[in-house]
Design an enzyme around this catalytic site. Structure first.
Site, mmCIF file in Angstrom:
data_model
loop_
_atom_site.group_PDB
_atom_site.id
_atom_site.type_symbol
_atom_site.label_atom_id
_atom_site.label_comp_id
_atom_site.label_asym_id
_atom_site.label_seq_id
_atom_site.Cartn_x
_atom_site.Cartn_y
_atom_site.Cartn_z
ATOM 1 N N PHE A 70 0.853 -1.184 0.000
ATOM 2 C CA PHE A 70 0.000 0.000 0.000
ATOM 3 C C PHE A 70 0.891 1.237 0.000
ATOM 4 O O PHE A 70 1.643 1.460 0.942
ATOM 5 C CB PHE A 70 -0.935 0.037 1.218
ATOM 6 N N ASP A 111 9.162 3.158 1.707
ATOM 7 C CA ASP A 111 7.970 3.912 2.112
ATOM 8 C C ASP A 111 7.751 3.674 3.604
ATOM 9 O O ASP A 111 7.302 2.608 4.016
ATOM 10 C CB ASP A 111 6.780 3.424 1.283
ATOM 11 N N LYS A 136 1.872 10.583 8.307
ATOM 12 C CA LYS A 136 1.203 10.055 9.504
ATOM 13 C C LYS A 136 1.820 10.589 10.803
ATOM 14 O O LYS A 136 1.690 11.766 11.100
ATOM 15 C CB LYS A 136 1.218 8.521 9.474
ATOM 16 N N THR A 167 1.726 24.167 -4.682
ATOM 17 C CA THR A 167 1.462 25.449 -4.021
ATOM 18 C C THR A 167 2.062 25.497 -2.621
ATOM 19 O O THR A 167 2.808 26.414 -2.290
ATOM 20 C CB THR A 167 -0.052 25.721 -3.925
#
Lengths: 488, 488
Positions: free
Chosen positions: A205, A314, A345, A369
């Site tokens: 994931f 990751d 997280k 941005t």
């Protein structure tokens, strides 16, 4: 119930860890136990579910929360139920609810402007931005990495990490692109937009935006109906437990997966879609808490190097101390564990570290941005202070051992219901015999004041905050035992 | 210089808008003019650039800011330079720096918990979440839309809006997917991951994550070296200015583009990659402030309906009041303007509205850890209060007229340098004769205390906050006139 409860106390007394903790009291600001008033979701939650259902799909909402009243490891809902929370907002609350240190960040008048004026960090950073990065994110940088880019969330972190690897893979140096590359990239065509790929693992994931989703293979509901890329997907080792009984089988399984990785790299190169990067979680979380050995990761890292692919770890779910080390990959013991490490997280801000070689050649290649949010960096600084001051990595290691030991005991006690207890730090999991049993255990535990998460097909995952002490471990195990005893 | 200055005053006196404003003083908390101490970037900014350059690519950084000292329309840098800011953090600061109403949100003790405990909104929303959505985002919902999903940033908003359109396009109702669909989607293959497409426009900007980036076609540097999807790209009208002199040509140009849209929809259907949705900005911003007529958008919306494609209006830059209406698409005057409207920037939270028909059939299809951030919703509520209390949409309309009139005057005065003044509200732009001249004007203006943004190839874009009054318009025009007079 009494018997097992006794067992845990015995275990606690027998452990050098617990005796230490016994002298410490739970932080004053916290509650001391769950306290339940209604079934969950209670009537107030149900009314709010109805209201929110007019605006959004609420099929995933468990209940509504009273965050003001929540403290430390205890989450209070709108019906006044107080639960021991070992899921912590999908593993994203680092040091519990309403930690006094974080409250202070809010009430410090020097910080007001940081919250009120969110800058476009890529063009107009605040004066203290380099200092804040140095004192927070760079103070915990993975081995070999001195560069970090903040982002707003985990998906954006991985999307931009992928882009960084694609840009690096093209080895432009500072040479300008050809006219043909400029023209074709504007219309999504090669050679400007080349057919590069990222190799990921079945069960992985990495997020749900279209780039990330092409590397996510945990549940069909995440991917169904969404167009994707033809990128290679390798098998992730399926280890057999208990590990000590399956040493040879598991080593063979890992070797099989590594062989497949190399085959896929070659195959995709031949297909004209070379693998620019390999992305992997130190522990597959959403996919079912799947572990592999340090040896597997070390060999995988070498395969990446050998084939000229960037290696992206990751750490969105494993990072931030929950495994007992700050990063999950530290358990591999490598000096040069990765080319890119992404996070989010528990770090409150998203982002990724990378080695110097992956520095983009030009501005505006990696850009948006906001590029993160300095108000999250403020909180992160304070979280890191608390982790150091309160030795939370040691706390996690101690609590994690107690938790895993307790899960071993439970699966011995209830072998027809539970199996495959596993974990690192408090990043623990156990499988139920099937998904219906898993779901039923979770609902019953919730009604007794224990809020847990699930992952994979039939797994319960434990993701407490770093302030989860052995005291809380025993509360957890006692409630779980109650539920299992009734289930029997 | 004196002459033009006089001209602006004359204009101001002659306008019914300005006479009104003259009775109001600029908010007390604000400065009254720019004040420059060094060239920009000054020595402190340069030292910080060096420091940050060790950590990140700083090629896009203009200077470092002192946000504590910034007020209203004035941005203060670390060297003590105070600039009139008409770029506002890439158009993301709605009501100026350190607005007292937003400071109060921070100092209200009832709000502390919302900042300190960021929830996983999709599973454990706070008690006041439905109420906050109703009082903030739903109070400004586009026509025909009662459902809204928050997200962390503009890219995530568009990515999830695309996913929502793909899911809707497959028309599952509540039927379960086939076994083949489940199996193939896990490995990125059709039919589980179908070959659907999104139609976008040349010059568009919808973000930089891989899904969004496949619909972004503004600048090569955004797209180069990143794999993409084979999705259809239609021409966006290139209008000739002044509009009143090219009525027939512009109508033809718009008709040509619409015809091409229909051709592409048919062609991609034949290719087996049907268009699930069309995405468009009401004004192409990053691509060069490209406008089209309400008639164009109305016909495009009908084409979408006719071919069964969802119609997604990306209001990330145009939304929030800057065009004089809350949403850019309101200028089209349609009852049913869109199926999906996405937002971010000035709304402080990202997200998207959608019509009931696009409601996903199951939970966890549109999902991520945070699903937005309630602390941003708190600020947004207060921003909306200020917009209403201070009639900021009227302010924008008045200031926008004065600004556009001033730009017309300047391009008449300097026809060899400037052309194509255009705008809606204060969302204005003007073209320089080439990119070098544009860049030089911007740097000179910055050193005189006017900070502007660029877009497209040679365009200056004006993106002031909603508190930008005619008083500020005249400051802007006077500085710009100074620079142009020197340039001449």
């Amino acid at each position: 119930f009494c018997k097992l409860s006794y067992l845990f106390i015995n275990f606690a007394l027998g452990s050098r860890y617990v005796s230490k903790t016994a002298t410490k009291s739970v932080s004053e600001f916290e509650y001391d136990a769950p306290s339940m008033k209604t079934a969950v979701p209670g009537p107030k939650s149900q009314e709010l579910l109805r209201q929110l259902g007019e605006i959004q799909n609420v099929g995933a909402v468990h209940f509504f929360c009273n965050y003001e009243e929540s403290r430390g490891n205890y989450l209070v809902d709108v019906d006044g139920n107080r639960m021991l929370d070992v899921y912590t907002q999908i593993s994203s609350i680092p040091i519990g609810y309403n930690h006094p240190a974080l409250m202070k960040v809010m009430t410090n008048p020097n910080n007001v402007s940081t919250f009120v004026n969110r800058p476009a960090l890529g063009i107009l950073p605040p004066e203290n931005f380099p200092d804040k990065l140095i004192e927070s994110l760079l103070s915990i940088a993975p081995s070999g990495m001195r560069r970090v880019q903040t982002m707003a969330c985990g998906s954006c972190s991985n999307e931009n990490a992928f882009k960084t690897m694609f840009i690096w893979y093209r080895e432009r140096g500072y040479a300008n692109p050809s006219e043909q590359e400029v023209d074709t990239c504007m219309i999504n065509q090669s050679p400007g937009c080349p057919d590069l790929s990222i190799l990921s693992f079945m069960g992985a994931f990495h997020g749900r935006t279209l780039g990330c989703l092409a590397t996510t293979h945990s549940k069909a509901i995440h991917k169904l109906d969404i167009p994707s890329f033809d990128w290679p997907i390798a098998p992730f080792p399926k280890l057999q437990y208990p590990l000590e009984e399956f040493v040879r089988e598991n080593a063979q399984e890992e070797a099989r997966c590594l062989e497949e990785v190399e085959d896929l790299i070659v195959k995709w190169r031949q297909k004209g879609k070379p693998v620019a990067g390999i992305v992997i979680e130190p522990i597959q979380a959403e996919g079912g808490d799947n572990h592999a050995s340090p040896d597997f990761f070390s060999k995988l890292r070498n395969i990446a190097r050998k084939h000229g692919c960037a290696f992206h770890v990751d750490e969105v779910q494993t990072g931030g101390g929950t495994t007992g080390k700050f990063w999950g990959h530290e358990h591999w013991g490598l000096d040069d564990p990765a080319d890119v490490v992404s996070f989010s997280k528990k770090l409150l801000t998203g982002g990724y570290y990378h080695r110097d070689e992956l520095k983009p050649d030009k501005p505006y290649r990696i850009f948006n941005t906001w590029m993160g949010d300095p108000s999250k960096n403020l909180f992160l600084s304070e979280v890191l202070n608390v982790i150091r001051r309160e030795n939370l990595l040691e706390v996690v290691t101690r609590s994690g051992k107690a938790l895993l030991q307790g899960l071993y005991t439970l699966q011995t006690q209830y072998p027809h219901i539970l199996s495959r207890a596993r974990g690192q730090g408090t990043f623990c999991a156990i499988d139920a015999c099937n998904d219906a049993t898993r779901d039923s255990i979770m609902i019953k535990a919730r009604n007794k004041g224990l809020f847990m998460g699930s992952c994979g097909e039939k797994t319960i995952r434990f993701r407490p905050a770093l302030v989860f002490k052995e005291y809380h471990v025993h509360q957890l195990l006692n409630i779980l035992n109650d539920v299992l005893a009734e289930h029997k």
